[in-house]
Scaffold this motif. Structure first.
Motif, short mmCIF file in Angstrom:
data_model
loop_
_atom_site.label_atom_id
_atom_site.label_comp_id
_atom_site.label_asym_id
_atom_site.label_seq_id
_atom_site.Cartn_x
_atom_site.Cartn_y
_atom_site.Cartn_z
N GLY A 258 -4.70 5.79 1.18
CA GLY A 258 -5.26 7.14 1.07
C GLY A 258 -4.33 8.08 0.33
O GLY A 258 -4.77 8.87 -0.52
N GLU B 112 0.83 -1.20 0.00
CA GLU B 112 0.00 0.00 0.00
C GLU B 112 0.86 1.26 0.00
O GLU B 112 0.57 2.24 -0.69
N VAL C 34 -4.38 7.19 -3.44
CA VAL C 34 -5.60 7.69 -4.09
C VAL C 34 -5.52 9.20 -4.28
O VAL C 34 -5.94 9.74 -5.32
N LEU C 35 -4.98 9.91 -3.29
CA LEU C 35 -4.83 11.37 -3.40
C LEU C 35 -3.97 11.75 -4.59
O LEU C 35 -4.36 12.59 -5.42
N PRO D 276 -4.21 1.78 5.50
CA PRO D 276 -5.14 2.81 5.03
C PRO D 276 -4.45 4.14 4.75
O PRO D 276 -4.87 4.88 3.86
#
Length: 279
Positions: free
Chosen positions: A109, A55, A112-113, A105
């Motif tokens: 996050g 991630e 995705v940003l 997460p």
């Protein structure tokens, strides 16, 4: 034209194959790295850590894509930050899982940003998540080959003590093996391996190279020699088979790699169950 006709097209396969030599070479290296590192991922119960590292690797690759920098370098930086954090803070399994649950997460996050801010080709965004064959048919090949060599050399150096520390950490520590240092070193090596695999199968499906082949091999043998050989073989078949199918397809490479890898695992699980029942 049926669904298969829309997905597959082998009319110019020979020409595409000639252009994909770098991709096949890099794929072979990644299969080797994934198969060997995956042995310790399974032995040390680290599949969740692989997912957590992926991630933040995704976040680093997305940031590099947004900033117009080298995506492989960004992916490596993100992976090493995650791996170092998990290795330094997560000594016990419960602590490690808590750290991973926090990192996952956060990394997702951030990724995705950066992808939301990126205004370039949509295919580049999609490739960071699910992988793409062209990722290893570019000047990034040098990064992939160089990093693979580093991972393989370090694994070769610490293979025996790491095997001992993974099998019985308490006895290994009593005999003077630097268990904690080896654990941190392997986490950093695992971070590099994750960053490499993300380039091909994407951040979401990296477990198919770093967990599934070794888990499949463990269903057939516990031999310290045969286990890594089988793991590497399964990873190579999944990686190269996926690349060869993707060359004649409109789909990304990752569905093929993950499907082949999963099929191998199912076959090994059935074979292992039959052998146990026969015994």
């Amino acid at each position: 034209m049926g669904i298969l006709g829309q997905i597959f097209g082998f009319d110019h396969y020979g020409e595409l194959l000639a252009l994909a030599q770098d991709a096949l070479l890099a794929g072979a290296l990644l299969g080797l790295v994934g198969g060997l590192a995956g042995v310790f991922v399974v032995m040390r119960d680290l599949p969740f850590a692989v997912h957590g590292i992926s991630e933040l690797s995704f976040a680093g690759a997305s940031a590099a894509l947004f900033l117009g920098m080298n995506i492989v370098a960004g992916s490596i930086v993100g992976s090493l930050v995650a791996a170092g954090t998990i290795g330094a803070l997560g000594v016990r399994a419960r602590d490690r899982n808590a750290v991973i649950g926090i990192i996952m997460p956060f990394g997702l996050g951030l990724g995705v940003l950066f992808l939301s801010l990126y205004k370039g080709r949509a295919a580049n965004k999609f490739g960071v998540l699910t992988g793409q064959i062209v990722a290893v048919a570019t000047p990034q090949t040098a990064w992939l080959v160089g990093t693979s060599a580093v991972v393989l050399v370090v694994l070769a150096i610490m293979w025996r003590p790491l095997t001992f520390a993974s099998a019985d950490p308490e006895v290994a520590a009593a005999r003077g093996v630097p268990v904690r240092a080896l654990s941190l070193a392997f986490m950093l090596v695992l971070g590099l391996a994750v960053a490499l695999c993300v380039q091909i199968v994407g951040a979401l499906l990296v477990l198919s190279l770093l967990v599934t082949p070794a888990a499949a091999a463990a269903r057939l043998t516990a031999s310290p020699v045969v286990l890594p050989l089988l793991s590497v073989t399964f990873a190579l078949v999944s990686m190269e088979g996926g690349l060869l199918l993707a060359l004649g397809s409109t789909l990304p490479v990752s569905p093929y790699v993950t499907t082949i890898s999963f099929a191998i695992y199912l076959g090994c699980r059935l074979a292992g169950a039959r052998r146990t029942a026969g015994a």
